[in-house]
Design an enzyme around this catalytic site. Structure first.
Site, PDB file in Angstrom:
ATOM      1  N   GLN A 310      96.912  -0.952  33.867  1.00 11.70           N
ATOM      2  CA  GLN A 310      98.056  -1.857  33.772  1.00 11.70           C
ATOM      3  C   GLN A 310      97.903  -2.807  32.582  1.00 11.70           C
ATOM      4  OE1 GLN A 310     100.977  -2.233  35.176  1.00 11.70           O
ATOM      5  NE2 GLN A 310     101.457  -4.209  34.256  1.00 11.70           N
ATOM      6  N   GLU A 311      96.672  -3.251  32.354  1.00 10.69           N
ATOM      7  CA  GLU A 311      96.430  -4.221  31.287  1.00 10.69           C
ATOM      8  C   GLU A 311      96.465  -3.589  29.896  1.00 10.69           C
ATOM      9  OE1 GLU A 311      96.241  -7.353  31.298  1.00 10.69           O
ATOM     10  OE2 GLU A 311      95.788  -8.011  33.326  1.00 10.69           O
ATOM     11  N   SER A 312      95.803  -2.432  29.727  1.00  9.19           N
ATOM     12  CA  SER A 312      95.586  -1.914  28.370  1.00  9.19           C
ATOM     13  C   SER A 312      95.832  -0.418  28.214  1.00  9.19           C
ATOM     14  CB  SER A 312      94.145  -2.199  27.956  1.00  9.19           C
ATOM     15  OG  SER A 312      93.246  -1.425  28.749  1.00  9.19           O
ATOM     16  N   TYR A 437     103.721  -6.779  38.050  1.00  9.33           N
ATOM     17  CA  TYR A 437     102.323  -6.498  37.719  1.00  9.33           C
ATOM     18  C   TYR A 437     101.559  -6.010  38.950  1.00  9.33           C
ATOM     19  CZ  TYR A 437      97.508  -7.704  36.217  1.00  9.33           C
ATOM     20  OH  TYR A 437      96.166  -7.693  35.915  1.00  9.33           O
TER      21      TYR A 437
END
Length: 504
Positions: A310-312, A437
């Site tokens: 999700q982040e990168s 998120y």
């Protein structure tokens, strides 16, 4: 003792003695179903294996029916015993023959079932969806269906179709025996079946594994899902079940279970899911060992992988304009806080992200249920602990439950609105982004859990297949050796016989 009181005591005594002897002599006094269960020490729930009802991944048992059933057993002060069946037909046969105390398998309460069985109050609702393979012909209504519809034998979907046939004589139904809804959906994904009907909850979940699955239209509106018990039982278990479900609504347990199993599956992104499944196969193997190395008691390696994606999208050099860096997209302050020097180093980034997320979980108040602390912590990872606490305060201002993720999640977007954020301690925050998120990570985590389970199953099957090949090879080698020994023995015997004849 006064005469009146004495006579009253004598009268009560003789009535009690009479009732005792009547009960002892009366062969028709029976033990209730609940008393039998409590004497036995367990209550037997019949179910069918699925991630929504009852499953075991090698480490933990899960499933909405399993969790609720376990609590029902505790409520009755007994243990839960689970009996699994391969098909609905087998499950209902067991219920009819009193081999189980109740059926808990995500069963829709249809008119026919309501006529035959008693039911608990509903604990969630589903609608029925006609499903097809993306990119193929899509019917818009039942009259447009141009191929057989496949359903599970004895399912609520079969009952729905049979009711529709009277007005839609062109319909053809194929019945699938001894299978479950996931198998049916897999057949759609593999184009072995053109159309099928499944529950909305099952489709929403399985689309994360088989993104080609697509809803054509809703074939029936929301119907209640309930536990079923045999009508021949007395009222004792039925009454206990009604009271228990009522209590679980009141103490928010059912709301928490619904959030746990359904709260993140509302939105489906076909493209994102396909890309994620491809990257699980191609990119994840490079970093899986690192995720496993830095998992801890609060954070599993699969959760770390989901957060990192999700982040990168698992890119070690990922950067954002706001200053976050690396696979876990740590801020400079967070990296310093957890002792990370190089945020672009995959090992350090994953180590730091695991440590930080674990600390966030531990920091949350104990008033939040253990099963939901993770979702709160993920929101905090995204928007900061202070803003999360503000969202809880807003939830309390609205007379809702600040310890319920479902309530707080719905109120996170209010951190955008001046009307609300001016009442908070930390002010404006992008709460809607935090909401998405957490939902995204939950979906990625669910897909990862499924992928790893399927991979383990395939490896096990391959190992068993290889073991069988080796077993057959060993048998063949042994047989060959026996034949060789026999041939040598025959040859030796012939040589001895020849020598004897020569000597003679």
């Amino acid at each position: 003792m006064p005469i009146k009181l004495f006579s009253r005591v004598i009268k009560v005594f003789f009535i009690s003695v009479s009732l005792f002897f009547l009960a002892a002599c009366n062969p028709f006094v029976q033990t209730s179903s609940l008393e039998k269960i409590q004497k036995r020490g367990d209550i037997i729930m019949g179910t069918i294996n699925s991630s929504l009802t009852y499953s075991y991944d090698g480490n933990t048992y899960s499933g909405l029916d399993y969790e609720l059933g376990k609590q029902f057993a505790a409520y009755l002060d007994v243990k839960i015993t689970i009996k699994t069946y391969n098909s609905l037909n087998e499950l209902f046969l067991a219920l009819d023959n009193n081999q189980i105390d109740f059926a808990g398998a995500g069963l829709t309460l249809t008119p026919k079932r309501a006529e035959k069985y008693r039911s608990s109050p509903p604990y969630y609702y589903v609608s029925q969806k006609l499903v097809y393979h993306k990119g193929t012909y899509r019917p818009r209504k039942i009259a447009d269906v141009n191929a057989p519809i496949t359903v599970l034998t004895d399912s609520s979907h079969a009952e729905t179709l049979n009711a529709l046939i009277e007005e839609n004589s062109h319909l053809e139904i194929d019945y699938l025996d001894n299978e479950d809804q996931e198998t049916l959906l897999r057949k759609i994904a593999e184009k072995k079946v053109k159309f099928a009907i499944v529950d909305s909850s099952t489709l929403a979940q399985k689309q994360r594994y088989y993104p080609a699955l697509t809803e054509a239209f809703t074939i029936s509106e929301k119907q209640p899902v309930a536990w079923l018990i045999n009508k021949n039982q007395d009222d004792s278990v039925y009454s206990g079940m009604i009271e228990f479900i009522g209590n679980k609504y009141n103490d928010q347990t059912i709301a928490q279970l619904e959030e746990k199993y359904f709260g993140h599956v509302g939105h489906f992104d076909y493209v994102d899911t396909r890309i994620f499944l491809k990257r699980i196969k191609k990119t994840l193997p490079r970093y899986e060992a690192l995720f496993k190395k830095y998992e801890n008691s609060e954070v599993t390696w699969k959760l770390l992988a989901a957060v990192s994606y999700q982040e990168s999208h698992w890119k070690p050099n990922a950067r954002s304009p706001t200053g976050v860096r690396g696979m876990m997209m740590l801020t400079l302050d967070t990296a310093d806080y957890v002792g990370i020097k190089n945020r672009l180093d995959p090992a350090q980034s994953i180590k730091g992200g695991a440590k930080y997320l674990s600390q966030l979980i531990k920091r949350l108040p104990d008033s939040i249920h253990e099963d939901e602390k993770l979702w709160f912590a993920l929101a905090s990872y995204n928007i900061g602990y202070g803003h999360l606490m503000d969202a809880r305060r807003i939830t309390a201002m609205k007379k809702e439950n600040p310890n319920s993720w479902s309530d707080v999640k719905d109120n996170l977007p209010l951190l955008h609105q001046q009307k609300w954020y001016k009442k908070t301690r930390y002010g404006y925050a992008r709460g809607r982004e935090a909401q998405h998120y957490v939902n995204n990570i939950r979906q990625y985590l669910e897909t990862l859990n499924w992928f790893v389970y399927e991979r383990m199953k395939a490896l096990k099957e391959e190992a068993e297949k290889q073991a069988e090949i080796e077993r057959l090879a060993a048998i063949e080698a042994a047989s060959h050796a026996v034949v060789e020994l026999a041939n040598e023995a025959i040859k030796s015997e012939g040589e001895v016989s020849g020598a004897s004849a020569t000597n003679n």
